[in-house]
Design an enzyme around this catalytic site. Structure first.
Site, PDB file in Angstrom:
ATOM      1  N   SER A 182      -0.801  -6.591   5.511  1.00 47.78           N
ATOM      2  CA  SER A 182      -1.636  -7.263   6.415  1.00 47.78           C
ATOM      3  C   SER A 182      -1.889  -6.607   7.844  1.00 47.78           C
ATOM      4  O   SER A 182      -1.918  -5.449   8.128  1.00 47.78           O
ATOM      5  CB  SER A 182      -1.641  -8.742   6.364  1.00 47.78           C
ATOM      6  N   HIS A 213      -4.335 -11.510  -1.883  1.00 47.51           N
ATOM      7  CA  HIS A 213      -3.418 -10.923  -0.701  1.00 47.51           C
ATOM      8  C   HIS A 213      -1.930 -11.172  -0.745  1.00 47.51           C
ATOM      9  O   HIS A 213      -1.252 -12.166  -0.266  1.00 47.51           O
ATOM     10  CB  HIS A 213      -3.808 -11.709   0.567  1.00 47.51           C
ATOM     11  N   ASP A 271      -8.344  -9.033  -3.690  1.00 45.44           N
ATOM     12  CA  ASP A 271      -7.816  -9.618  -2.118  1.00 45.44           C
ATOM     13  C   ASP A 271      -9.477  -9.942  -1.472  1.00 45.44           C
ATOM     14  O   ASP A 271     -10.215  -9.095  -1.127  1.00 45.44           O
ATOM     15  CB  ASP A 271      -7.366  -8.574  -1.333  1.00 45.44           C
TER      16      ASP A 271
END
Length: 652
Positions: free
Chosen positions: A192, A329, A298
């Site tokens: 991320s 995610h 995601d």
């Protein structure tokens, strides 16, 4: 050590001939071995100067760098490579499935490092370096949310590891600390925001960065917050900065917060602030290899980010590898743990230690077709993939059209009215029903498999009834399947009560992590690629205008990259609608939209191109089925929780 870890270690010893971890260039098929002591590793903190003064206190900002490295190589006069994770989350939010934080003893010396990188790789002759981005945890400066300061703070550490800038043993003192133990080879890794920083640093072309492992990272921050002018979230970078900044930064960084607000307006326009946070535009500078791991479902860091980054890297000849899972995610450590750690080990050994293990010659892509069932491709997208133009033809009922290889009709329209209460899941479930909120274009039932690989586009000429309008286009696999439940809390995984161990532990840092399993659901349709836009941003320059009601506008929506097989017996659908509830913010009006079918079409990445579509519709034993069987489908419940969640929670 757990049974699983013991079996893994035994397997490595059987397959790989023993070799010293620090014996210089290794012969083929050997790898680094856990010969160094994790318990006796050196643990230290260093503050590296960045040359910036973001907090405007008249002193160069220093970033905190926590290090754990094996003691044996230094004692023998040998230097080691570095695995580095630069993050804003080490004190506020945590890393990994168990939200781990850095821990320190009473004197401020590092004790616990989040994640397994140190436990597994330090005994194998690597140093692990965790960096607090500027304005977070123990670093100076202000949070920049992917901007120049964020990137400079991580890049400075690579410069320090290569002897090009100065580090200090304390945050404010003058005693210098050199990285005399480092050999200058650095691999950056992170999920991320952390993976985003790795991408951004790679795009500077900094010397010494040999590889990047980008797990669900951002390649352009504009595309995190907007989709062609349509807001994806209800907050901006300033809100995200306030969630991760340290108390010291909070007290002195109001000007930087204001700059984030003014530089990134919520109107969806492209600005210089977004240009500064656009990494794929600088892909030509990337010298490092790149390993991308991405959840194809995601809905946080949406897959446009990996797709455009991948394409730009490919255009510049960057060595690369990709894993595409069915998750949201999620870190691959939590959906394919054993294979991930083994592959990561080979990857770092090759790019950081020079071990000739052949990992660079393995298939480029691993793709999850059904839960825990993976296929591979030697290249991705696979050879023979072609952007294929399909016409949008009127059907027998209003709102029910045909997706066809035939040329666009000479005339004809379809019409829908934006209903911001509905989502893509509602549209997909009602694909064969004439409803006011969407238009469906479907193929006939496939008698052979059809694979789509990469990103596509949908060009629409539309006439709105009001002065603002949002558009959505989604590709749907119409047919039953069992999938990972990516819209559930775990985004496709469930966390178990058992643990497995990956490396060595100390009393302050355990190598044992909660196991996970696939969280699955049986569904009747899959949304597998999406595109959204604000019609007022029809100009590719992304400067929006007020629409004129009753005037036609042409816009090309970019469909996010994916890889999906629509199996025989299913149908492929393209659904066009307005606001995708929970995934984009609604416009100020609820327009009726008329689509001019003669000036609209889809351009889809079909493996095998137009002949593959024709073959899939007529069937045959040589249809382009991906090994692993039919593709899977998406759940019916809408992702309405996506917008209200805090930004820090979303981006972890």
């Amino acid at each position: 050590m757990s049974v699983a870890a013991a079996i893994l270690a035994a397997l490595v010893l059987v397959l790989l001939a023993p070799a010293g971890a620090h014996a210089g260039p290794a012969p083929r098929d050997t790898g680094s071995q856990p010969v160094d002591s994790y318990a006796n590793a050196v643990r230290q903190s260093v503050w590296v100067t960045t040359g910036l003064d973001g907090d405007r206190d008249g002193k160069p900002d220093r970033v905190a760098v926590d290090i754990v490295r094996p003691s044996e190589p230094a004692a023998a006069g040998q230097k080691v490579p570095v695995i580095m994770d630069a993050s804003p989350y080490y004190s506020c939010c945590g890393r990994g499935n168990e939200s781990q934080l850095k821990t320190y003893d009473k004197s401020g010396n590092p004790v616990g490092f989040p994640l397994y990188y140190d436990n597994y790789f330090v005994p194998r002759g690597y140093a692990v370096v965790l960096v607090d981005l500027t304005g977070t945890d123990r670093s100076d400066g202000c949070v920049d949310v992917g901007g120049p300061s964020d990137i400079a703070s991580a890049k400075a550490v690579i410069d320090w590891l290569n002897g090009r800038t100065t580090g200090y043993s304390t945050r404010t003192g003058s005693t210098t600390a050199a990285a005399s133990w480092a050999n200058g080879s650095v691999g950056m890794i992170g999920k991320s925001w952390d993976g985003t920083i790795a991408n951004g640093v790679a795009a500077t072309g900094v010397d010494g960065l040999r590889t990047v492992v980008d797990i669900s990272g951002i390649s352009s921050w504009y595309d995190y917050y907007f989709a062609q002018g349509a807001a994806l979230y209800d907050g901006g970078p300033d809100a995200l900065a306030s969630e991760v900044e340290s108390s010291a930064a909070r007290s002195r960084c109001s000007a930087e917060q204001q700059a984030l607000r003014t530089g990134a307006p919520r109107n969806g326009d492209w600005t210089s602030a977004w240009q500064q946070r656009d990494y794929y535009a600088d892909a030509s500078k990337v010298k490092a290899s790149v390993f991308v791991a991405q959840g194809a479902q995601d809905l946080n860091v949406r897959t446009k980010n990996f797709g455009q980054w991948w394409d730009a890297l490919a255009a510049n000849g960057v060595p690369r590898k990709i894993w595409l899972s069915q998750t949201g995610h999620v870190d691959p450590f939590d959906y394919r743990r054993s294979a991930w750690v083994d592959t990561l080990h080979q990857w770092f050994d090759y790019y950081l230690m020079g071990v000739d293990n052949g990992v660079q010659n393995q298939p480029m892509a691993d793709i999850e077709r059904t839960p825990d069932h993976w296929t591979t491709d030697q290249a991705w997208p696979p050879s023979g993939t072609a952007a294929t133009r399909l016409g949008l033809l009127p059907g027998t009922a209003n709102g029910l059209g045909t997706l066809s290889a035939a040329a666009p009709p000479a005339s004809g329209t379809e019409r829908y009215t934006d209903n911001p209460a509905q989502s893509e899941d509602t549209w997909a479930a009602q694909a064969d029903q004439a409803t006011a909120a969407k238009v469906s274009f479907t193929t006939g039932v496939l008698t052979g498999d059809l694979r789509l690989s990469g990103g596509g586009t949908v060009t629409l000429t539309t006439t709105p009834s009001t002065t603002s309008a949002h558009l959505s286009a989604v590709l749907v696999d119409l047919g039953p399947a069992t999938i990972r439940d990516y819209e559930a809390a775990g985004e496709g995984i469930t966390t178990q009560s058992t643990r497995s161990c990956w490396g060595d532990s100390t009393s302050g840092d355990s190598a044992c992590y909660l196991d996970t399993a696939a969280d699955t659901e049986t569904v009747q349709q899959t949304v597998f690629s999406r595109g959204w836009a604000d019609l007022g941003h029809y100009d590719p320059a992304l400067h929006g205008v007020a629409l004129t009601a009753g005037k036609p506008y042409t816009i090309t929506l970019q469909l996010a990259s994916s890889d999906h097989v629509v199996p025989a017996g299913h149908r492929l659908a393209l659904i066009v609608a307005g606001t995708d509830n929970g995934l984009i913010v609604a416009p100020s009006t609820k327009p009726a939209i008329t689509i001019d079918l003669s000036r609209s079409s889809a351009n889809l990445p079909l493996v095998g191109g137009l002949p593959a579509l024709a073959h899939a519709l007529r069937g045959g034993s040589d249809s382009p089925r991906a090994a692993g069987g039919p593709a899977t489908a998406a759940p019916a419940g809408g992702p309405a929780a996506a917008l209200p969640a805090s930004q820090a929670a979303r981006l972890r």
